[in-house]
Write a protein that holds these residues in place. Structure first.
Motif, PDB file in Angstrom:
ATOM      1  N   THR A  69      20.007 -38.771 -17.253  1.00  0.00           N
ATOM      2  CA  THR A  69      20.554 -37.867 -16.240  1.00  0.00           C
ATOM      3  C   THR A  69      19.888 -36.500 -16.385  1.00  0.00           C
ATOM      4  N   GLY A  70      20.148 -35.631 -15.433  1.00  0.00           N
ATOM      5  CA  GLY A  70      19.629 -34.271 -15.495  1.00  0.00           C
ATOM      6  C   GLY A  70      20.137 -33.520 -16.712  1.00  0.00           C
ATOM      7  N   LEU A  71      21.401 -33.706 -17.065  1.00  0.00           N
ATOM      8  CA  LEU A  71      21.955 -33.071 -18.259  1.00  0.00           C
ATOM      9  C   LEU A  71      21.234 -33.559 -19.513  1.00  0.00           C
ATOM     10  N   CYS A  72      20.983 -34.840 -19.566  1.00  0.00           N
ATOM     11  CA  CYS A  72      20.260 -35.418 -20.703  1.00  0.00           C
ATOM     12  C   CYS A  72      18.883 -34.763 -20.842  1.00  0.00           C
ATOM     13  N   VAL A  73      18.198 -34.535 -19.737  1.00  0.00           N
ATOM     14  CA  VAL A  73      16.873 -33.904 -19.762  1.00  0.00           C
ATOM     15  C   VAL A  73      16.965 -32.545 -20.457  1.00  0.00           C
ATOM     16  N   ASN A  74      17.994 -31.766 -20.148  1.00  0.00           N
ATOM     17  CA  ASN A  74      18.142 -30.445 -20.774  1.00  0.00           C
ATOM     18  C   ASN A  74      18.304 -30.554 -22.286  1.00  0.00           C
ATOM     19  N   TYR A  75      19.105 -31.486 -22.741  1.00  0.00           N
ATOM     20  CA  TYR A  75      19.307 -31.665 -24.176  1.00  0.00           C
ATOM     21  C   TYR A  75      18.032 -32.180 -24.852  1.00  0.00           C
ATOM     22  N   ILE A  76      17.329 -33.071 -24.191  1.00  0.00           N
ATOM     23  CA  ILE A  76      16.084 -33.597 -24.758  1.00  0.00           C
ATOM     24  C   ILE A  76      15.037 -32.489 -24.844  1.00  0.00           C
ATOM     25  N   LEU A  77      15.006 -31.603 -23.860  1.00  0.00           N
ATOM     26  CA  LEU A  77      14.075 -30.474 -23.928  1.00  0.00           C
ATOM     27  C   LEU A  77      14.388 -29.577 -25.121  1.00  0.00           C
ATOM     28  N   LEU A  94       1.799 -40.381 -15.433  1.00  0.00           N
ATOM     29  CA  LEU A  94       3.067 -40.932 -14.969  1.00  0.00           C
ATOM     30  C   LEU A  94       2.970 -42.431 -14.688  1.00  0.00           C
ATOM     31  N   LEU A  95       1.865 -42.872 -14.116  1.00  0.00           N
ATOM     32  CA  LEU A  95       1.691 -44.303 -13.858  1.00  0.00           C
ATOM     33  C   LEU A  95       1.492 -45.088 -15.152  1.00  0.00           C
ATOM     34  N   GLY A  96       0.897 -44.458 -16.146  1.00  0.00           N
ATOM     35  CA  GLY A  96       0.563 -45.161 -17.379  1.00  0.00           C
ATOM     36  C   GLY A  96       1.663 -45.220 -18.411  1.00  0.00           C
ATOM     37  N   ILE A  97       2.817 -44.616 -18.137  1.00  0.00           N
ATOM     38  CA  ILE A  97       3.886 -44.563 -19.133  1.00  0.00           C
ATOM     39  C   ILE A  97       4.211 -45.957 -19.663  1.00  0.00           C
ATOM     40  N   GLY A  98       4.324 -46.929 -18.808  1.00  0.00           N
ATOM     41  CA  GLY A  98       4.677 -48.263 -19.255  1.00  0.00           C
ATOM     42  C   GLY A  98       3.496 -49.182 -19.497  1.00  0.00           C
ATOM     43  N   ASN A  99       2.287 -48.760 -19.097  1.00  0.00           N
ATOM     44  CA  ASN A  99       1.150 -49.682 -19.125  1.00  0.00           C
ATOM     45  C   ASN A  99       0.008 -49.262 -20.039  1.00  0.00           C
ATOM     46  N   ASP A 100      -0.345 -48.019 -20.050  1.00  0.00           N
ATOM     47  CA  ASP A 100      -1.504 -47.538 -20.797  1.00  0.00           C
ATOM     48  C   ASP A 100      -1.162 -47.409 -22.283  1.00  0.00           C
ATOM     49  N   HIS A 101      -1.974 -48.036 -23.133  1.00  0.00           N
ATOM     50  CA  HIS A 101      -1.701 -48.060 -24.578  1.00  0.00           C
ATOM     51  C   HIS A 101      -1.646 -46.649 -25.172  1.00  0.00           C
ATOM     52  N   LEU A 102      -2.610 -45.807 -24.834  1.00  0.00           N
ATOM     53  CA  LEU A 102      -2.642 -44.457 -25.390  1.00  0.00           C
ATOM     54  C   LEU A 102      -1.439 -43.639 -24.927  1.00  0.00           C
ATOM     55  N   ILE A 103      -1.106 -43.714 -23.654  1.00  0.00           N
ATOM     56  CA  ILE A 103       0.029 -42.947 -23.135  1.00  0.00           C
ATOM     57  C   ILE A 103       1.329 -43.426 -23.787  1.00  0.00           C
ATOM     58  N   LYS A 104       1.476 -44.732 -23.968  1.00  0.00           N
ATOM     59  CA  LYS A 104       2.671 -45.248 -24.658  1.00  0.00           C
ATOM     60  C   LYS A 104       2.730 -44.723 -26.086  1.00  0.00           C
ATOM     61  N   GLU A 137      10.841 -35.267 -17.747  1.00  0.00           N
ATOM     62  CA  GLU A 137      11.346 -35.655 -16.437  1.00  0.00           C
ATOM     63  C   GLU A 137      10.557 -36.830 -15.861  1.00  0.00           C
ATOM     64  N   GLY A 138       9.273 -36.888 -16.157  1.00  0.00           N
ATOM     65  CA  GLY A 138       8.446 -37.990 -15.680  1.00  0.00           C
ATOM     66  C   GLY A 138       8.907 -39.329 -16.206  1.00  0.00           C
ATOM     67  N   TYR A 139       9.458 -39.347 -17.400  1.00  0.00           N
ATOM     68  CA  TYR A 139       9.917 -40.593 -17.982  1.00  0.00           C
ATOM     69  C   TYR A 139      11.371 -40.890 -17.607  1.00  0.00           C
ATOM     70  N   ILE A 140      12.190 -39.879 -17.635  1.00  0.00           N
ATOM     71  CA  ILE A 140      13.626 -40.105 -17.470  1.00  0.00           C
ATOM     72  C   ILE A 140      14.029 -40.311 -16.015  1.00  0.00           C
ATOM     73  N   LYS A 141      13.214 -39.866 -15.055  1.00  0.00           N
ATOM     74  CA  LYS A 141      13.568 -40.035 -13.630  1.00  0.00           C
ATOM     75  C   LYS A 141      13.674 -41.484 -13.254  1.00  0.00           C
TER      76      LYS A 141
END
Length: 194
Positions: free
Chosen positions: A71-79, A163-173, A190-194
């Protein structure tokens, strides 16, 4: 009337565990193995974060498993947890942080540290590995690299590819699992949590 934000360093240490890919799940005993807190203290912190809407839990057998509530609140705490990680890195590796600080003006856009420094396995011979999701002035980076006699390796991607590579690209993962966000942490979180 203002309300005090009741976050301790132990809250940030526990939240930092959940930044290792943002899809981690932990049960209380597992958290106590990673963070030097008692079972009771960990449970109180986890319950508090769940009440605030940062974490959620499910029962798996007899174990309660915690994960991030995206959630948006979670993003703030993670930051906050990401800032805490950057601060701890700067305290543990002050010279390396100063080198990075000197090259930050050379970058435009999101920037992440990964590799041995983010894994806390660095030695005096370790390279500085960076992921740039924007542009940078190679000449400026090379100048600092020569001055401090350290190799600075930069993997450059566009924001869209990150953003596209979050789940696919080995280095980005790999970067998402072990990182220190140096510039624009909101982009990565935000790119991951959205």
């Amino acid at each position: 009337m203002s309300k005090i934000l009741d976050i301790t360093e132990n809250h940030l240490k526990i939240l930092s565990l959940f930044t290792k890919g943002y899809d981690c799940e932990y049960y209380i005993r597992e958290i106590c193995r990673h963070v030097p807190v008692s079972h009771g203290a960990a449970q109180n912190i986890l319950n508090s974060l769940e009440e605030k809407g940062v974490l959620e839990s499910v029962m798996k057998g007899r174990n309660r498993i915690f994960s991030l509530r995206k959630t948006g609140l979670c993003v703030n705490y993670i930051l906050l947890a990401e800032s805490y990680k950057r601060l701890k890195f700067s305290e543990k590796y002050p010279l390396t942080y100063e080198i990075i600080y000197k090259i930050l003006p050379a970058f435009t856009g999101p920037l992440a540290l990964f590799g041995s420094y983010s894994s806390e396995l660095a030695t005096e011979f370790s390279d500085i590995d960076l992921l740039s999701a924007g542009g940078f002035d190679k000449r400026q980076v090379d100048e600092v690299s020569r001055k401090f006699k350290v190799d600075i390796n930069i993997k450059q991607y566009t924001k869209e590819i990150v953003l596209l590579g979050i789940g696919n690209d080995h280095l980005i993962k790999e970067v998402y699992k072990n990182h220190i966000w140096l510039c624009c942490p909101e982009f990565f979180v935000e790119g991951y949590i959205k």
